[in-house]
Design a protein around this motif. Structure first.
Motif, PDB file in Angstrom:
ATOM      1  N   PRO A  64       2.329 -25.886  -3.030  1.00 37.64           N
ATOM      2  CA  PRO A  64       2.334 -25.103  -4.278  1.00 37.64           C
ATOM      3  C   PRO A  64       1.599 -23.759  -4.172  1.00 37.64           C
ATOM      4  N   LEU A  65       0.753 -23.604  -3.158  1.00 42.54           N
ATOM      5  CA  LEU A  65       0.035 -22.332  -2.992  1.00 42.54           C
ATOM      6  C   LEU A  65       0.962 -21.203  -2.552  1.00 42.54           C
ATOM      7  N   LYS A  66       2.188 -21.528  -2.196  1.00 43.44           N
ATOM      8  CA  LYS A  66       3.167 -20.491  -1.843  1.00 43.44           C
ATOM      9  C   LYS A  66       3.343 -19.522  -3.008  1.00 43.44           C
ATOM     10  N   ARG A  67       3.168 -19.999  -4.249  1.00 44.27           N
ATOM     11  CA  ARG A  67       3.288 -19.132  -5.429  1.00 44.27           C
ATOM     12  C   ARG A  67       2.261 -18.000  -5.420  1.00 44.27           C
ATOM     13  N   LEU A  68       1.165 -18.177  -4.710  1.00 43.86           N
ATOM     14  CA  LEU A  68       0.134 -17.138  -4.652  1.00 43.86           C
ATOM     15  C   LEU A  68       0.603 -15.890  -3.904  1.00 43.86           C
ATOM     16  N   PHE A  69       1.641 -16.022  -3.104  1.00 42.29           N
ATOM     17  CA  PHE A  69       2.120 -14.856  -2.369  1.00 42.29           C
ATOM     18  C   PHE A  69       2.672 -13.784  -3.305  1.00 42.29           C
ATOM     19  N   GLY A  70       3.209 -14.174  -4.447  1.00 44.85           N
ATOM     20  CA  GLY A  70       3.633 -13.200  -5.447  1.00 44.85           C
ATOM     21  C   GLY A  70       2.451 -12.389  -5.962  1.00 44.85           C
ATOM     22  N   ILE A  71       1.332 -13.065  -6.165  1.00 46.79           N
ATOM     23  CA  ILE A  71       0.098 -12.382  -6.592  1.00 46.79           C
ATOM     24  C   ILE A  71      -0.392 -11.451  -5.481  1.00 46.79           C
ATOM     25  N   MET A  72      -0.313 -11.936  -4.248  1.00 46.07           N
ATOM     26  CA  MET A  72      -0.745 -11.104  -3.118  1.00 46.07           C
ATOM     27  C   MET A  72       0.072  -9.824  -3.039  1.00 46.07           C
ATOM     28  N   TRP A  73       1.393  -9.930  -3.144  1.00 47.67           N
ATOM     29  CA  TRP A  73       2.256  -8.754  -3.036  1.00 47.67           C
ATOM     30  C   TRP A  73       2.040  -7.811  -4.225  1.00 47.67           C
ATOM     31  N   THR A  74       1.790  -8.361  -5.401  1.00 49.20           N
ATOM     32  CA  THR A  74       1.484  -7.526  -6.569  1.00 49.20           C
ATOM     33  C   THR A  74       0.190  -6.758  -6.332  1.00 49.20           C
ATOM     34  N   GLY A  75      -0.839  -7.455  -5.857  1.00 48.87           N
ATOM     35  CA  GLY A  75      -2.115  -6.799  -5.556  1.00 48.87           C
ATOM     36  C   GLY A  75      -1.959  -5.720  -4.502  1.00 48.87           C
ATOM     37  N   LEU A  76      -1.153  -5.998  -3.494  1.00 49.80           N
ATOM     38  CA  LEU A  76      -0.923  -5.000  -2.449  1.00 49.80           C
ATOM     39  C   LEU A  76      -0.206  -3.778  -3.018  1.00 49.80           C
ATOM     40  N   GLY A  77       0.768  -4.009  -3.886  1.00 54.67           N
ATOM     41  CA  GLY A  77       1.474  -2.897  -4.521  1.00 54.67           C
ATOM     42  C   GLY A  77       0.535  -2.031  -5.353  1.00 54.67           C
ATOM     43  N   ILE A  78      -0.345  -2.668  -6.107  1.00 55.94           N
ATOM     44  CA  ILE A  78      -1.339  -1.938  -6.890  1.00 55.94           C
ATOM     45  C   ILE A  78      -2.228  -1.124  -5.954  1.00 55.94           C
ATOM     46  N   ASN A  79      -2.642  -1.732  -4.848  1.00 62.78           N
ATOM     47  CA  ASN A  79      -3.538  -1.038  -3.922  1.00 62.78           C
ATOM     48  C   ASN A  79      -2.873   0.121  -3.188  1.00 62.78           C
ATOM     49  N   VAL A  80      -1.626  -0.023  -2.845  1.00 61.20           N
ATOM     50  CA  VAL A  80      -0.926   1.091  -2.190  1.00 61.20           C
ATOM     51  C   VAL A  80      -0.828   2.258  -3.167  1.00 61.20           C
ATOM     52  N   THR A  81      -0.431   1.965  -4.404  1.00 65.70           N
ATOM     53  CA  THR A  81      -0.284   3.023  -5.418  1.00 65.70           C
ATOM     54  C   THR A  81      -1.621   3.703  -5.710  1.00 65.70           C
ATOM     55  N   THR A  82      -2.639   2.914  -6.012  1.00 67.15           N
ATOM     56  CA  THR A  82      -3.943   3.506  -6.344  1.00 67.15           C
ATOM     57  C   THR A  82      -4.581   4.135  -5.109  1.00 67.15           C
ATOM     58  N   GLY A  83      -4.350   3.562  -3.939  1.00 68.69           N
ATOM     59  CA  GLY A  83      -4.898   4.135  -2.712  1.00 68.69           C
ATOM     60  C   GLY A  83      -4.339   5.518  -2.439  1.00 68.69           C
ATOM     61  N   LEU A  84      -3.047   5.696  -2.685  1.00 65.47           N
ATOM     62  CA  LEU A  84      -2.444   7.025  -2.497  1.00 65.47           C
ATOM     63  C   LEU A  84      -3.016   8.029  -3.497  1.00 65.47           C
ATOM     64  N   LEU A  85      -3.273   7.582  -4.724  1.00 68.32           N
ATOM     65  CA  LEU A  85      -3.887   8.477  -5.713  1.00 68.32           C
ATOM     66  C   LEU A  85      -5.318   8.837  -5.313  1.00 68.32           C
ATOM     67  N   LEU A  86      -6.088   7.845  -4.845  1.00 66.75           N
ATOM     68  CA  LEU A  86      -7.453   8.125  -4.393  1.00 66.75           C
ATOM     69  C   LEU A  86      -7.448   9.059  -3.192  1.00 66.75           C
ATOM     70  N   LEU A  87      -6.486   8.880  -2.301  1.00 67.09           N
ATOM     71  CA  LEU A  87      -6.347   9.760  -1.144  1.00 67.09           C
ATOM     72  C   LEU A  87      -6.009  11.186  -1.587  1.00 67.09           C
ATOM     73  N   THR A  88      -5.188  11.314  -2.623  1.00 69.52           N
ATOM     74  CA  THR A  88      -4.841  12.633  -3.157  1.00 69.52           C
ATOM     75  C   THR A  88      -6.070  13.333  -3.736  1.00 69.52           C
ATOM     76  N   ALA A  89      -6.966  12.563  -4.315  1.00 75.23           N
ATOM     77  CA  ALA A  89      -8.183  13.154  -4.896  1.00 75.23           C
ATOM     78  C   ALA A  89      -9.105  13.717  -3.815  1.00 75.23           C
ATOM     79  N   TYR A  90      -9.229  13.017  -2.694  1.00 71.34           N
ATOM     80  CA  TYR A  90     -10.161  13.422  -1.636  1.00 71.34           C
ATOM     81  C   TYR A  90      -9.525  13.297  -0.254  1.00 71.34           C
ATOM     82  N   PRO A  91      -8.499  14.089   0.039  1.00 70.04           N
ATOM     83  CA  PRO A  91      -7.828  13.933   1.338  1.00 70.04           C
ATOM     84  C   PRO A  91      -8.711  14.268   2.534  1.00 70.04           C
TER      85      PRO A  91
END
Length: 172
Positions: A64-91
């Motif tokens: 049943p822990l396989k369902r956690l992979f959806g949470i993992m991919w969501t978290g990764l998506g949030i981090n890629v998006t916010t990481g690119l914004l943070l990188l834009t602030a201080y390249p």
């Protein structure tokens, strides 16, 4: 070290200035907050699966822990998006810092391991619980090492910068 002019161009862009200087609640610290939330989702859910494979909470079924992979991919998506914004602030601050590349390397290795674990350990419905654990033990150990390395390297970014802005050494 010669800092590329493109860093200055990015730093002088409207979005970069807004991210750094805006008094809006949706500015830099809001994005940093969501970066932290994304990190907690991806790393936290990974840690649950990794620790379960390594024997923690062994009464909890693994499949049943396989369902956690959806949470993992969501978290990764949030981090890629916010990481690119943070990188834009201080390249310049990030892209001239070798620690930034260490962080990205750890993230790449962790995501590769996460995907392999999803496909090879929890992906096959024909594997028994014991077979999933046997197949996933080494991956789970490495996953924890990679995520701890990524979080640690990320935390050290603010402490190891050589340049803060284009043409301005950190502390100078």
């Amino acid at each position: 070290m010669a800092v590329p002019e493109i860093f200055n161009t990015i730093e002088q862009s409207g979005i970069s200035i807004w991210l750094r200087e805006s008094q809006s609640i949706f500015g830099f610290y809001f994005i940093l907050l969501f970066h932290t939330i994304g990190m907690s989702l991806v790393v936290g859910a990974n840690a649950v699966v990794d620790l379960r494979i390594l024997g923690v909470a062994s009464d909890l079924p693994l499949r049943p822990l396989k369902r956690l992979f959806g949470i993992m991919w969501t978290g990764l998506g949030i981090n890629v998006t916010t990481g690119l914004l943070l990188l834009t602030a201080y390249p310049t601050k990030a892209l001239t810092n070798p620690d930034f590349y260490v962080k990205l390397s750890f993230i790449g290795l962790a995501v590769f391991t996460m995907r392999r674990m999803n496909l090879q350990v929890l992906g096959g419905s024909s594997l028994s619980e014991a077979a999933m654990i046997a197949k996933g033990k080494v991956m789970a150990k490495w996953s924890l090492v990679f995520w701890i390395g990524a979080v640690g390297a990320g935390r050290l970014l603010s402490e190891t910068s050589r340049y803060f802005f284009y043409g301005h050494p950190a502390g100078g």
